[in-house]
Design an enzyme around this catalytic site. Sequence first.
Site, PDB file in Angstrom:
ATOM      1  N   SER A   1      22.628 123.500  19.634  1.00  0.00           N
ATOM      2  CA  SER A   1      21.270 123.980  19.905  1.00  0.00           C
ATOM      3  C   SER A   1      20.554 124.449  18.644  1.00  0.00           C
ATOM      4  O   SER A   1      19.402 124.877  18.708  1.00  0.00           O
ATOM      5  CB  SER A   1      21.312 125.135  20.917  1.00  0.00           C
ATOM      6  OG  SER A   1      22.086 126.213  20.414  1.00  0.00           O
TER       7      SER A   1
ATOM      8  N   HIS B   1     -18.731 120.244  43.736  1.00  0.00           N
ATOM      9  CA  HIS B   1     -18.443 118.811  43.885  1.00  0.00           C
ATOM     10  C   HIS B   1     -19.138 117.987  42.801  1.00  0.00           C
ATOM     11  O   HIS B   1     -19.440 116.806  42.999  1.00  0.00           O
ATOM     12  CB  HIS B   1     -18.873 118.296  45.270  1.00  0.00           C
ATOM     13  CG  HIS B   1     -18.348 119.103  46.411  1.00  0.00           C
ATOM     14  ND1 HIS B   1     -17.070 118.968  46.903  1.00  0.00           N
ATOM     15  CD2 HIS B   1     -18.935 120.094  47.154  1.00  0.00           C
ATOM     16  CE1 HIS B   1     -16.879 119.812  47.904  1.00  0.00           C
ATOM     17  NE2 HIS B   1     -17.996 120.513  48.066  1.00  0.00           N
TER      18      HIS B   1
ATOM     19  N   SER C   1     -15.186 106.801  16.026  1.00  0.00           N
ATOM     20  CA  SER C   1     -14.505 105.632  16.579  1.00  0.00           C
ATOM     21  C   SER C   1     -14.157 104.675  15.453  1.00  0.00           C
ATOM     22  O   SER C   1     -14.888 104.553  14.471  1.00  0.00           O
ATOM     23  CB  SER C   1     -15.407 104.925  17.594  1.00  0.00           C
ATOM     24  OG  SER C   1     -14.917 103.636  17.892  1.00  0.00           O
TER      25      SER C   1
ATOM     26  N   LYS D   1     -20.230 106.689  17.682  1.00  0.00           N
ATOM     27  CA  LYS D   1     -19.490 107.609  18.536  1.00  0.00           C
ATOM     28  C   LYS D   1     -19.216 108.947  17.851  1.00  0.00           C
ATOM     29  O   LYS D   1     -18.922 109.026  16.665  1.00  0.00           O
ATOM     30  CB  LYS D   1     -18.135 106.999  18.942  1.00  0.00           C
ATOM     31  CG  LYS D   1     -18.230 105.764  19.798  1.00  0.00           C
ATOM     32  CD  LYS D   1     -18.804 106.056  21.175  1.00  0.00           C
ATOM     33  CE  LYS D   1     -17.887 106.915  22.009  1.00  0.00           C
ATOM     34  NZ  LYS D   1     -16.599 106.270  22.305  1.00  0.00           N
TER      35      LYS D   1
ATOM     36  N   ASN E   1     -16.785 111.764  19.386  1.00  0.00           N
ATOM     37  CA  ASN E   1     -15.921 112.015  20.532  1.00  0.00           C
ATOM     38  C   ASN E   1     -15.421 113.457  20.568  1.00  0.00           C
ATOM     39  O   ASN E   1     -14.978 113.996  19.547  1.00  0.00           O
ATOM     40  CB  ASN E   1     -14.717 111.076  20.494  1.00  0.00           C
ATOM     41  CG  ASN E   1     -15.127 109.619  20.545  1.00  0.00           C
ATOM     42  OD1 ASN E   1     -16.086 109.259  21.217  1.00  0.00           O
ATOM     43  ND2 ASN E   1     -14.397 108.773  19.828  1.00  0.00           N
TER      44      ASN E   1
ATOM     45  N   GLU F   1     -10.643 117.151  24.720  1.00  0.00           N
ATOM     46  CA  GLU F   1      -9.851 116.223  25.524  1.00  0.00           C
ATOM     47  C   GLU F   1      -8.357 116.493  25.380  1.00  0.00           C
ATOM     48  O   GLU F   1      -7.606 116.428  26.365  1.00  0.00           O
ATOM     49  CB  GLU F   1     -10.164 114.785  25.109  1.00  0.00           C
ATOM     50  CG  GLU F   1     -11.543 114.315  25.512  1.00  0.00           C
ATOM     51  CD  GLU F   1     -11.869 112.925  24.986  1.00  0.00           C
ATOM     52  OE1 GLU F   1     -12.842 112.340  25.470  1.00  0.00           O
ATOM     53  OE2 GLU F   1     -11.152 112.436  24.095  1.00  0.00           O
TER      54      GLU F   1
ATOM     55  N   LYS G   1      15.170 127.110  26.121  1.00  0.00           N
ATOM     56  CA  LYS G   1      14.417 127.426  24.904  1.00  0.00           C
ATOM     57  C   LYS G   1      13.354 126.382  24.560  1.00  0.00           C
ATOM     58  O   LYS G   1      12.223 126.738  24.211  1.00  0.00           O
ATOM     59  CB  LYS G   1      15.385 127.604  23.735  1.00  0.00           C
ATOM     60  CG  LYS G   1      16.348 128.761  23.952  1.00  0.00           C
ATOM     61  CD  LYS G   1      17.444 128.789  22.926  1.00  0.00           C
ATOM     62  CE  LYS G   1      18.555 129.715  23.360  1.00  0.00           C
ATOM     63  NZ  LYS G   1      19.208 129.258  24.616  1.00  0.00           N
TER      64      LYS G   1
END
Length: 459
Positions: free
Chosen positions: A22, A155, A276, A282, A284, A289, A324
């Site tokens: 370990s 919603h 991108s 882009k 992002n 995320e 662990k």
Amino acid sequence: MKLWEGRTDGRVDESVHKFMASLPFDVRLFREDIEGSIAHARMLGAQGIITPDESNLIVDGLTRILAEMETGSFRFEPEDEDIHTAVERALTVMVGDAGKKLHTGRSRNDQVALDMRLWCIRRIDEMVAAAKRLQSVLVSIAERHTDAVMPGYTHMQHAQTVTLGHHVMAYFWMLERDRGRLLDCRTRTDVMPLGAGALAGTTYPLDREFVARQLGFSRVSENSLDTVSDRDFALELVAACALIMTHLSRLAEEIVLWSSQEFGFIELADEFTTGSSIMPQKKNPDSAELIRGKSGRVVGDLVSLLTTMKALPLAYNRDMQEDKERLFDAVDTVLGALGVMAPLLETARFQTERMSRAAGTGFTAATDIADYLVRHGMPFRDAHHLVGRIVRDCATRGVELDALAPSDWMAYSPLLTPDVREMMTPAASVASRSLPGGPAPSEVRRQIAQARKLLGLSS
């Protein structure tokens, strides 16, 4: 010679040694292991179980080993199966036979329980501080945008008008519960286990309270069997981590949505976005995320640890070596996510004009109109039905509620007099919702004052 050698000849197949070792992950406990050993050695000397000279020699050697590990100069050997073995081997090489006396009155079972509890307490303190930092950012955003109206959603549909300040304060209270859970967990982790031995204590006259004081624990454990088999504190901490990541994933999802062109509610600083490899336009929201995505691994850590502990008989079992990595991963992920989310929000720019325009669309004043009818004597169910019909008619015509003329309103009901239009604005809608906990700016300011008090910030 292995710590457990005696009953067997100590020979272990190489594949078994690699499988059972370990050290690659419990090396992270080196500081807690050595500090616990120093306290134990001092107690052994104070109790006359070893001589004061032996105690001092051991403490000096352990202090030197700790310094080597902190600087990265410590040399691990292939036979070191875990951090406890590595420390004791190095100590014996350094100080001779006195090093072999360190383990008197102690088992690796209560030793690892001690190491883990010390490690958890320190990481809890770090997580509490990191959560508090994010909460402070949220309060700052709420203070700047107490009056900034925006749509509230259920919603993912426009529901009722709220304010940006009210919205971000919802996450403050989530994190406040998270902090409370961490602090509750800390209380139950704050138990000194050393002295439980392998499972049945020891015949040596150990002073457990001495060790507890040395290491800052408030109390010692009550039952030796429970002590070495208990991982509730680790389970509780990982559960708290899973909830924190669940909350952060919700915030991250909203950031991802809000940063899209369809919403346009927020612009993230370049430092928290990526481009991108093929589409040059882009920007992002990758940081958000990834926080959203990493919530899954922490939930997995919790399920894995619960499954490991399920149906284990008393007392210690080698299965518990698996605790662990799951614990370390959950804590690391939470600290990383909190550490990213705070500056991400702090540097973001909220597009409040875009939010305000959106708040005036999507029939968010519908409930206010129903309430208006109720105040003028119409039963709520009838008001709900009537306003639903008005919304349906407007949707068919492709217009918002504020496009209706006074005569249109009166045609639906004589109760809908021209002053109904005054309470249809987003600002009027939020201002009217001033019950405790509501989105009215006055209530948001009260929330903020309470939040600053909880965080210990000046008003």
